[in-house]
Enzyme design. Sequence first.
Site, PDB file in Angstrom:
ATOM      1  CG  ASP A   1      -6.562  -5.197  -4.736  1.00  0.00           C
ATOM      2  OD1 ASP A   1      -7.193  -5.166  -5.806  1.00  0.00           O
ATOM      3  OD2 ASP A   1      -7.104  -5.240  -3.619  1.00  0.00           O
TER       4      ASP A   1
ATOM      5  CG  HIS B   1      -3.339  -3.440   5.051  1.00  0.00           C
ATOM      6  ND1 HIS B   1      -3.116  -2.219   4.456  1.00  0.00           N
ATOM      7  CD2 HIS B   1      -4.521  -3.885   4.556  1.00  0.00           C
ATOM      8  CE1 HIS B   1      -4.117  -1.949   3.623  1.00  0.00           C
ATOM      9  NE2 HIS B   1      -4.982  -2.938   3.670  1.00  0.00           N
TER      10      HIS B   1
ATOM     11  NE  ARG C   1     -12.934  -1.050  11.674  1.00  0.00           N
ATOM     12  CZ  ARG C   1     -13.639  -1.743  12.543  1.00  0.00           C
ATOM     13  NH1 ARG C   1     -14.921  -1.966  12.325  1.00  0.00           N
ATOM     14  NH2 ARG C   1     -13.086  -2.201  13.635  1.00  0.00           N
TER      15      ARG C   1
ATOM     16  CD  GLU D   1      -5.232  -2.494  -1.117  1.00  0.00           C
ATOM     17  OE1 GLU D   1      -5.642  -3.598  -1.510  1.00  0.00           O
ATOM     18  OE2 GLU D   1      -5.805  -1.826  -0.233  1.00  0.00           O
TER      19      GLU D   1
ATOM     20  CD  GLN E   1     -10.946   0.870  -0.038  1.00  0.00           C
ATOM     21  OE1 GLN E   1      -9.989   1.415  -0.573  1.00  0.00           O
ATOM     22  NE2 GLN E   1     -10.809  -0.067   0.872  1.00  0.00           N
TER      23      GLN E   1
ATOM     24  CE1 TYR F   1     -15.787   2.187   4.623  1.00  0.00           C
ATOM     25  CE2 TYR F   1     -15.571  -0.103   5.295  1.00  0.00           C
ATOM     26  CZ  TYR F   1     -15.545   1.242   5.612  1.00  0.00           C
ATOM     27  OH  TYR F   1     -15.284   1.635   6.893  1.00  0.00           O
TER      28      TYR F   1
ATOM     29  CE  LYS G   1      -9.657  -2.338  -2.070  1.00  0.00           C
ATOM     30  NZ  LYS G   1      -8.251  -2.386  -1.663  1.00  0.00           N
TER      31      LYS G   1
HETATM   32 CA    CA Z   1      -6.313  -5.715  -1.470  1.00  0.00          CA
END
Ligand code: CA
Length: 421
Positions: free
Chosen positions: A239, A139, A148, A205, A246, A250, A259
């Site tokens: 989740d 993940h 990224r 999630e 996000q 973040y 979240k």
């Molecule tokens: Ca999570």
Amino acid sequence: MIRANDPLLKSWVPVPEHCDFPIQNLPLGVIKRGDAYHVASRIGDLVIDLAELNKSGLLGVNYVDSVFENEFINDCIGLGKEMMRELRNRLSQLLDERRTELKHNLDLREQCMFPAKDVELSMPIKVRNYTDFYSSKEHATNVGSMFRDPANALPANWKHLPIGYHGRASSIVVSGTDIIRPKGQMKTAEQEVPVFGPTQQLDFELELAFVTCAASNLGTSVSTDEAEDYIFGMVLFNDWSARDIQSWEYVPLGPFLGKNFASSISGWVVPLDALQPFKTAGPVQDPAPLPYLQTNGAQNYDIELEVYLETTRFMPTKIVQTNSKYLYWNIPQQLAHHTINGCNLQVGDVYASGTISGPERSSVGSMLELTRRGSEPLQMMNNTERKFIMDHDTVIMKGFAQKNGVRIGFGELVNTVLPAI
Ligand code: CA
């Protein structure tokens, strides 16, 4: 071996084939009876009201009524791991096909046992603190590649410590609770300024979480060897995440409003004791972790995990098949790392694994990964497609471990998404 784990045990209560709740499980949850909340357990298709059973004296220990006449399981599990093992062993005895104390007491059975389908499960835990780890290498690699840089997908620290962040305890809800689509700020690379509105990238999630049953003192640490003494059990954990919110928010401090609008858990908390027979070795850890993170023996759990997506009025489509054995960092490592700086544990803390993804395309635990952030939509059974979760969609998670003819599961974690308000 823990007595209640004996695979040869059979109950006088019929347990259907493929049922998650044989006599070897005996999870804890909370049921609503009229205006009252009672701590309960489950076998086959029956729920057992432990408050009523306790009044009969058959539990063998004089628990004060408030342990079971309670809106949450915290006071019960807070009695500690040994007492919970004793309670589970006693329940196992009372349900054993060779025992008659409860089997032949029809009046008591009528008071304390009823069909699970007639009972509403309430949020079982008063969550004191919630931490979310990031323990799946697959993940972290998939997300790192998308958010990224594919060439440096894993952060430099990732293989040296189980990364986590402090989440929001107040918005953790039980299975069956509707999830309201969150609103917030978003900005794509093409947009010059952020826009505000309902998330366009609502995601789930797939995770497991463990629940603590003992506190530790501020300034002290819990070692990997001691970790299990602090853990009562596990739940399925979703989740919920808004990917567009996000990705804009973040940097630099991590997840926040993308979240904290909701996470959901299964209504039954499965004792860690019941999962002991399903321990299995995790991935080889290279480089070897620092001494405080080292563990002995098999510390992962072989738990099959599935996600189904039900789009409005149609059959659910199975979209994920994975397993918690893929997790790189195990539970003792997570708890040892969390406390190594002296951070204290409380009874009723929830620690989630992070999204569980395996090596296959269908074994990843989020829509973000399944659809490569919406660029490759999933085909549903009814010939529609999904990039992310739409309003009125229902996400269903299931999890179970199976060995020697015993299947220990969590039931279902089910939530429907409602439009933004
Ligand atoms: Ca999570």
